[in-house]
Design a protein around this motif. Structure first.
Motif, PDB file in Angstrom:
ATOM      1  N   ASP A 137       9.462  -7.568  -4.051  1.00  0.00           N
ATOM      2  CA  ASP A 137       8.565  -7.949  -5.252  1.00  0.00           C
ATOM      3  C   ASP A 137       7.261  -7.313  -5.175  1.00  0.00           C
ATOM      4  O   ASP A 137       6.348  -7.526  -6.205  1.00  0.00           O
ATOM      5  CB  ASP A 137       8.691  -9.432  -5.273  1.00  0.00           C
ATOM      6  CG  ASP A 137       9.780  -9.997  -5.956  1.00  0.00           C
ATOM      7  OD1 ASP A 137      10.659  -9.364  -6.373  1.00  0.00           O
ATOM      8  OD2 ASP A 137      10.095 -11.197  -5.582  1.00  0.00           O
ATOM      9  N   ALA A 138       6.960  -6.714  -4.067  1.00  0.00           N
ATOM     10  CA  ALA A 138       5.688  -6.061  -3.961  1.00  0.00           C
ATOM     11  C   ALA A 138       5.670  -4.601  -4.347  1.00  0.00           C
ATOM     12  O   ALA A 138       6.596  -3.968  -4.473  1.00  0.00           O
ATOM     13  CB  ALA A 138       5.274  -6.228  -2.442  1.00  0.00           C
ATOM     14  N   ASP A 139       4.482  -4.135  -4.482  1.00  0.00           N
ATOM     15  CA  ASP A 139       4.338  -2.654  -4.914  1.00  0.00           C
ATOM     16  C   ASP A 139       4.138  -1.892  -3.687  1.00  0.00           C
ATOM     17  O   ASP A 139       3.287  -2.001  -2.946  1.00  0.00           O
ATOM     18  CB  ASP A 139       3.077  -2.560  -5.660  1.00  0.00           C
ATOM     19  CG  ASP A 139       2.819  -0.954  -5.812  1.00  0.00           C
ATOM     20  OD1 ASP A 139       3.427  -0.352  -5.282  1.00  0.00           O
ATOM     21  OD2 ASP A 139       1.526  -0.775  -6.425  1.00  0.00           O
ATOM     22  N   ASN A 140       5.545  -1.600  -2.914  1.00  0.00           N
ATOM     23  CA  ASN A 140       5.382  -1.145  -1.526  1.00  0.00           C
ATOM     24  C   ASN A 140       5.257   0.521  -1.539  1.00  0.00           C
ATOM     25  O   ASN A 140       5.845   1.189  -2.199  1.00  0.00           O
ATOM     26  CB  ASN A 140       6.703  -1.518  -0.655  1.00  0.00           C
ATOM     27  CG  ASN A 140       7.029  -2.924  -0.711  1.00  0.00           C
ATOM     28  OD1 ASN A 140       6.158  -3.626  -0.193  1.00  0.00           O
ATOM     29  ND2 ASN A 140       8.034  -3.194  -1.328  1.00  0.00           N
ATOM     30  N   ARG A 141       4.366   1.022  -0.882  1.00  0.00           N
ATOM     31  CA  ARG A 141       3.946   2.321  -0.511  1.00  0.00           C
ATOM     32  C   ARG A 141       3.757   2.901   0.840  1.00  0.00           C
ATOM     33  O   ARG A 141       3.077   2.249   1.692  1.00  0.00           O
ATOM     34  CB  ARG A 141       2.602   2.756  -1.471  1.00  0.00           C
ATOM     35  CG  ARG A 141       2.603   2.178  -2.839  1.00  0.00           C
ATOM     36  CD  ARG A 141       1.402   2.529  -3.535  1.00  0.00           C
ATOM     37  NE  ARG A 141       1.086   2.058  -5.010  1.00  0.00           N
ATOM     38  CZ  ARG A 141       0.165   2.154  -5.607  1.00  0.00           C
ATOM     39  NH1 ARG A 141      -0.799   3.192  -5.202  1.00  0.00           N
ATOM     40  NH2 ARG A 141       0.137   1.715  -6.866  1.00  0.00           N
ATOM     41  N   VAL A 142       4.209   4.049   0.890  1.00  0.00           N
ATOM     42  CA  VAL A 142       4.144   4.612   2.229  1.00  0.00           C
ATOM     43  C   VAL A 142       2.768   5.687   2.102  1.00  0.00           C
ATOM     44  O   VAL A 142       2.861   6.583   1.228  1.00  0.00           O
ATOM     45  CB  VAL A 142       5.463   5.502   2.894  1.00  0.00           C
ATOM     46  CG1 VAL A 142       5.003   6.217   3.855  1.00  0.00           C
ATOM     47  CG2 VAL A 142       6.376   4.538   2.933  1.00  0.00           C
ATOM     48  N   ALA A 143       1.883   5.257   2.927  1.00  0.00           N
ATOM     49  CA  ALA A 143       0.567   6.251   2.652  1.00  0.00           C
ATOM     50  C   ALA A 143      -0.300   6.372   3.921  1.00  0.00           C
ATOM     51  O   ALA A 143      -0.113   4.987   4.786  1.00  0.00           O
ATOM     52  CB  ALA A 143      -0.050   5.931   1.487  1.00  0.00           C
ATOM     53  N   ASP A 144      -0.800   7.204   4.503  1.00  0.00           N
ATOM     54  CA  ASP A 144      -1.662   7.090   5.678  1.00  0.00           C
ATOM     55  C   ASP A 144      -3.031   6.790   5.299  1.00  0.00           C
ATOM     56  O   ASP A 144      -3.809   7.689   4.903  1.00  0.00           O
ATOM     57  CB  ASP A 144      -1.616   8.375   6.340  1.00  0.00           C
ATOM     58  CG  ASP A 144      -2.283   8.407   7.681  1.00  0.00           C
ATOM     59  OD1 ASP A 144      -3.084   7.403   7.764  1.00  0.00           O
ATOM     60  OD2 ASP A 144      -2.104   9.462   8.355  1.00  0.00           O
ATOM     61  N   LEU A 145      -3.480   5.691   5.378  1.00  0.00           N
ATOM     62  CA  LEU A 145      -4.784   5.278   4.820  1.00  0.00           C
ATOM     63  C   LEU A 145      -6.024   5.820   5.799  1.00  0.00           C
ATOM     64  O   LEU A 145      -7.053   5.400   5.451  1.00  0.00           O
ATOM     65  CB  LEU A 145      -4.874   3.523   4.638  1.00  0.00           C
ATOM     66  CG  LEU A 145      -3.896   3.040   3.600  1.00  0.00           C
ATOM     67  CD1 LEU A 145      -3.687   1.484   4.086  1.00  0.00           C
ATOM     68  CD2 LEU A 145      -4.239   3.287   2.252  1.00  0.00           C
ATOM     69  N   SER A 172      -6.447   5.772  -3.449  1.00  0.00           N
ATOM     70  CA  SER A 172      -5.520   5.564  -4.478  1.00  0.00           C
ATOM     71  C   SER A 172      -4.693   4.148  -4.108  1.00  0.00           C
ATOM     72  O   SER A 172      -4.434   3.437  -5.005  1.00  0.00           O
ATOM     73  CB  SER A 172      -4.319   6.787  -4.484  1.00  0.00           C
ATOM     74  OG  SER A 172      -3.669   6.509  -3.578  1.00  0.00           O
ATOM     75  N   ALA A 173      -4.824   3.888  -2.861  1.00  0.00           N
ATOM     76  CA  ALA A 173      -4.222   2.319  -2.556  1.00  0.00           C
ATOM     77  C   ALA A 173      -5.004   1.353  -3.298  1.00  0.00           C
ATOM     78  O   ALA A 173      -4.838   0.379  -3.230  1.00  0.00           O
ATOM     79  CB  ALA A 173      -4.274   2.369  -1.087  1.00  0.00           C
ATOM     80  N   SER A 174      -6.508   1.737  -3.289  1.00  0.00           N
ATOM     81  CA  SER A 174      -7.493   0.534  -3.669  1.00  0.00           C
ATOM     82  C   SER A 174      -7.702   0.520  -5.211  1.00  0.00           C
ATOM     83  O   SER A 174      -8.387  -0.296  -5.650  1.00  0.00           O
ATOM     84  CB  SER A 174      -8.981   0.832  -3.159  1.00  0.00           C
ATOM     85  OG  SER A 174      -8.819   1.156  -1.744  1.00  0.00           O
TER      86      SER A 174
END
Ligand code: GKE
Length: 342
Positions: free
Chosen positions: A49-57, A65-67
């Motif tokens: 149910d979450a917006d799951n993303r693979v990204a190197d913060l 983009s994550a924010s």
């Protein structure tokens, strides 16, 4: 879910505490974005149910983009582990400063309302943790600074940076100093595991294999307090919503020696273990406990789940991992520690 509801970003959402936090936020009906650099197959929990993303913060562009569209950031993203990892991977631990920095910048640029930073008891001065009957660490004991080399210095630097983002840019940062968090869905093998999971694994392996001798790092007289993950998730949200910007301890004040930890776990497993003490293994500070005066004063609350009940749940989960996957228990499971140490 209203599109006007700002998203909650959990950085490190594929990790141990992050996975539990995402679950709890979703239970409250919040719109949650979980971001982690690990591929999904390596996430500790994936909540559909979450917006799951693979990204190197650690990359500023990914942090930006994550924010986007985010109201609250929980920064739990760090390269870390137990003593077997942080003592031998200081540079990797310090590289987390890129994530800490870029997430603060991105949150400021995105107009985020609240920013939580997960700091650690490893910021505390080594000279105040030299005895097993340690005086519990109060927040002021981080200074004069003498943090855990590598990991602790990055945490201390990043919590100061969070503070200055509040002072200079008005970003509402909140910081907790976690004390050794454990529970189901945590790291229990591979070299990054902390003492509670490692001891559960070793005791379970002893029970399953019939060889009841286990290896303990150090003489077992060193002391710690361990916080069950549910207390951590609750305290994290309380501190984030609160008005105090000062770093605050988030830990249990139930002090035990490592030998007592072994007693509890072997009691849960209902076996008697023989202990081989490895005095050359990584040991960290001699004693560490959380002084909870500040969290009590501000929030009227402190972590209270007993070590025994938290370990019952953790042991059961680790035992299931070991048996459910139908692996043959290698004798090394009750002895092996960090890959870099063997
Ligand atoms: N990991 C591990 N594995 N530790 C063991 C083992 C074992 O099989 N047997 C005994 N120990 C001992 C360690 O030598 C150490 O003295 C103690 O248990 C606790 O080790 P730990 O759980 O790995 O980590 P620490 O509490 O020393 O340090 C952790 O502190 C946290 C903050 O309180 C750090 O590793 C960070 O993960 C974290 O910031």
């Amino acid at each position: 879910m209203s599109s006007a509801t700002p998203t909650v970003l959990v950085a490190g959402g594929g990790g141990f505490i992050g996975g539990h936090l995402v679950a709890d936020l979703l239970r409250q009906g919040l719109d949650v974005r979980a971001v982690d650099r690990k591929p999904f197959a390596e996430w500790y929990q994936v909540h559909p149910d979450a917006d799951n993303r693979v990204a190197d913060l650690s990359e500023l562009r990914s942090a930006h983009s994550a924010s986007e569209g985010v109201g609250t950031v929980y920064n739990l993203a760090a390269d870390m582990g137990g003593m077997g990892f942080i003592e031998t991977n200081k540079a990797l631990c310090m590289l987390s400063v890129l994530t800490s920095t870029h997430l603060l910048v991105a949150a400021r640029d995105a107009g985020v309302e609240r920013f939580f930073y997960a700091s650690s008891a490893c910021v505390y001065a080594a000279g105040k943790q030299t005895s097993p009957d340690v005086t519990a660490l109060a927040e002021a004991d981080a200074y004069p600074a003498q943090a855990e080399d590598g990991y602790g210095w990055e945490k201390l630097f990043s919590e100061r940076m969070a503070r200055h983002f509040l002072e200079d840019f008005g970003l509402q940062t909140r910081t907790a100093r976690y004390h050794n968090v454990y529970g189901p869905h945590g790291t229990w093998q591979g070299g990054r595991e902390k003492a509670p999971a490692a001891i559960c694994r070793k005791v379970a392996a002893a029970k399953l294999s019939g060889d009841h001798s286990i290896e303990i790092w150090g003489d077992g007289l060193q002391t710690r307090s361990f916080m069950y993950v549910d207390d951590c998730v609750r305290g994290t949200q309380m501190i984030t919503a609160g008005e105090s910007p000062e770093p605050v301890n988030l830990g249990s004040s139930e002090l035990v020696s490592i030998n007592q930890l072994v007693d509890i776990v072997s009691g849960i497993a209902d076996i008697t273990v023989r202990r081989n003490h490895d005095l050359s293994a990584p040991q960290g500070v001699r004693g560490r406990n959380s002084d909870n005066t500040m969290i009590q004063d501000i929030y009227g609350w402190e972590p209270s789940i007993s070590l025994r009940s938290g370990l019952e749940r953790t042991y059961a989960w680790i035992y299931d991992q070991m048996t459910g996957s139908r692996v043959t228990v290698p004798a090394s499971w009750n002895t092996v520690h960090s890959p870099s140490h063997v």
